[in-house]
Motif scaffolding. Structure first.
Motif, short mmCIF file in Angstrom:
data_model
loop_
_atom_site.label_atom_id
_atom_site.label_comp_id
_atom_site.label_asym_id
_atom_site.label_seq_id
_atom_site.Cartn_x
_atom_site.Cartn_y
_atom_site.Cartn_z
N ALA A 135 42.58 44.18 50.49
CA ALA A 135 42.98 44.72 49.18
C ALA A 135 44.02 43.81 48.53
CB ALA A 135 43.55 46.14 49.36
N TYR A 166 42.24 40.75 47.23
CA TYR A 166 41.48 41.05 46.01
C TYR A 166 42.42 41.22 44.81
CZ TYR A 166 37.40 41.99 49.01
OH TYR A 166 36.36 41.90 49.90
N ASN A 167 43.64 41.68 45.10
CA ASN A 167 44.63 41.86 44.01
C ASN A 167 45.32 40.55 43.63
OD1 ASN A 167 44.25 44.58 43.78
ND2 ASN A 167 46.09 45.17 44.89
N GLN A 193 38.38 44.78 37.89
CA GLN A 193 38.43 43.42 38.45
C GLN A 193 39.85 43.10 38.93
OE1 GLN A 193 38.13 40.15 35.58
NE2 GLN A 193 38.35 41.68 33.96
N GLY A 194 39.88 42.31 40.00
CA GLY A 194 41.16 41.83 40.52
C GLY A 194 41.26 40.34 40.27
N VAL A 223 36.40 37.62 42.76
CA VAL A 223 36.17 38.80 43.60
C VAL A 223 35.29 39.79 42.84
CG1 VAL A 223 37.26 40.81 44.70
CG2 VAL A 223 38.37 38.55 44.82
N ARG A 254 36.11 45.38 45.57
CA ARG A 254 37.47 45.94 45.53
C ARG A 254 37.40 47.47 45.63
NH1 ARG A 254 41.50 46.17 40.74
NH2 ARG A 254 43.40 46.68 41.89
#
Ligand code: FAD
Length: 498
Positions: free
Chosen positions: A329, A332-333, A430-431, A435, A440
């Protein structure tokens, strides 16, 4: 003594009903068409395997067969009883290495499923019964140990699932079983004949019971002289006449009925708990392993929990999954390299490995009991379980911190599929670049599943209460802490003379 029931089945009759299970597919087939009375969400269940809410729990249990086929070094063991390699979940510990191997297998199954794979209560029940039946025979000249090992040999030959049922409803917790207004709040013997006994009552919170072939019931606590009828251990087929199962609800369980694969968080696997009601269920004498020996009930509970509290090493496998999900996570961020995120992942790992360390130490420090079985070190097993009542909650808190609020505010999978909203969901979920927003979503749903949803039952509340609430461990820790010896050591070094 009541009149003899001529139709009462013998042990051999009962075993004749069971197939020999070679693999996960055989196991799943073995659950089909059994004459069981099961209710789930107010409806009678006719087909457990085909039930979308129940299936993920069956699939998690099936993983215990898959891992044995794929990795026999990890999940099988050479049994002196069967004289051949058997599934490790049916093995009696013949040395510390068997307990170490068992716990490595449990962590791996936690990693593979991200939930409770439901099979260790039975394993820990048979290991504790091995020594307790032996000790009862020494004192009372009974033949429980021979009955028990004959039953276990059949279980190993058939490669079946043994469910362990200990926790009674208990009614008023300040009263002993014989003092309860309704005797059924503790499972007890209602009548006897020449062929066996009949038991009534209930067992609650029963992990994987509907997915099991046999239920081994045991007393849940220390018993007194007046609790003879409640001091009973026996094995009955999960489909025995007189048994009713009521499926336990889990947080967000109906997401399994929604279709799709994302919102469930972990669509493949879940745990299972149910209440089992026993209404005069027959148990042939060959399958009775305690009957009125009240002074051994506490020994059984303590030895069972010495194994079972170390079995909570399984939660480190779930901790591996949750830590991995938090790391994904963060990635992805776009914050994978941020120092406080890295530090939080280290903290999660530290807590997880601390559970592992206490569990493994309790296996390495095992001692042999007179029956020949090896048992985890009691203090260290209790330390392991006590860590488990706390650390997964902190690991979950850190995972939620890293995940961000979207984990609980995100649109559904159906919004993703909707023509009007799908692109909007993708655009705003979206991150970092590169990705897929849907990935996500998937990772955030998994964190939700393990910390708030269906598998939080296994990762959090089961960690708190399974194998006994925190106070149950503190009582054992206090008893084994050798405080007087510690005081004496301190006084000696400090020069205190008494
Ligand atoms: C997810 C899950 C899976 C489980 N799986 C199984 C299973 O497979 N098989 C099985 O047999 N059991 C299983 N259990 C049951 C588990 O062992 C019990 O939940 C546990 O022993 C606590 O009992 P209880 O839930 O009745 O809580 P309670 O006994 O009601 O305890 C609640 C609180 O009251 C305190 N308390 C209770 N009685 C007393 C007292 N006399 N004096 C002082 N304080 C007291 C406790 O310390 C605790 O803080 C499972 C539980 C969960 C949550």
């Amino acid at each position: 003594m009541d009149a003899i029931n001529q139709d009462a089945p013998s042990s051999a009759d009962l075993w004749d009903e069971f197939p020999v299970i070679a693999n996960a597919d055989d196991y799943i087939d073995s659950l089909k068409g059994r004459p069981m009375t099961i209710y789930c969400m107010g409806e009678k269940v006719e087909d457990v395997v085909g039930h979308p809410l129940i299936w993920p729990s069956i699939n998690a249990m099936a993983e215990t067969y898959r891992v044995a086929s794929e990795n026999p070094a990890l999940a099988t063991a050479q049994s002196s009883i069967a004289g051949k390699p058997i599934n490790r979940f049916l093995h009696i510990a013949e040395g510390p290495q068997d307990l170490v191997g068992k716990q490595e297998m449990q962590r791996e199954l936690g990693r593979r499923t991200g939930t409770c794979f439901q099979r260790c209560v039975g394993l820990d029940a048979i290991n504790s019964l091995h020594s307790v039946t032996y000790d009862m025979d020494q004192k009372h000249k009974t033949d429980y140990h021979a009955r028990f090992t004959a039953f276990l040999k059949q279980a190993q030959e058939h490669n079946v699932i043994l469910g362990g049922a200990m926790t009674d409803p208990k009614g008023d917790r300040s009263k002993a079983p014989h003092e309860q207004k309704d005797a059924d709040v503790f499972l007890h013997v209602t009548k006897r004949d020449d062929k066996g006994i009949y038991v009534s009552g209930a067992k609650m919170h029963q992990t994987g019971c509907i997915n099991s072939h046999w239920i081994i019931f045991m007393p849940t606590m220390r018993m007194g002289e007046k609790d003879k009828d409640f001091s009973v251990v026996g094995a009955v087929p999960a489909h025995a006449e007189g048994m009713t199962y009521i499926y336990g609800r889990q947080s967000c369980d109906t997401r399994a009925l929604d279709g799709g694969k994302i919102d469930a968080g972990n669509a493949e696997f879940s745990g299972q708990e149910a209440t089992i009601i026993f209404d005069n269920v027959f148990v042939p004498y060959e399958h009775i392993f305690m009957d009125g020996e009240v002074e051994f009930a506490a020994d059984l509970v303590e030895r069972f929990t010495a194994y079972h509290r170390a079995s909570y090493v399984c939660k480190t496998g779930l901790g591996d999954v949750l830590t991995g999900a938090a790391a994904a996570a963060a990635d992805y961020n776009g914050v994978a390299k941020v120092s406080h995120i890295k530090d939080k992942l280290v903290e999660m790992t530290h807590l997880n490995e601390t559970i592992y360390a206490s569990s493994m130490a309790s296996a390495h420090q095992a001692t042999q009991l007179p029956s020949g079985v090896w048992q985890n070190d009691v203090m260290l097993a209790n330390i392991c379980k006590h860590n488990v009542t706390r650390f997964p909650y902190e690991i979950a808190r850190l995972a939620q911190d890293i995940a961000g609020g979207l984990m609980v505010t995100m649109p559904s999978e159906k919004d993703l599929e909707n023509e009007e909203t799908g692109d909007l969901v993708r655009k705003f979920i979206q991150g970092r670049e590169g990705v897929d927003p849907v990935d996500r979503m998937r990772i955030l749903r998994l964190i939700e599943n393990m910390t708030l949803g269906r598998n939080a039952v296994g990762y959090l509340t089961e960690s708190m209460h399974g194998a006994g609430s925190p106070q149950a461990q503190r009582i054992l820790i206090a008893r084994l802490a050798e405080m007087e010896e510690k005081k004496a050591r301190a006084k000696k070094l400090a020069g205190v003379e008494e």
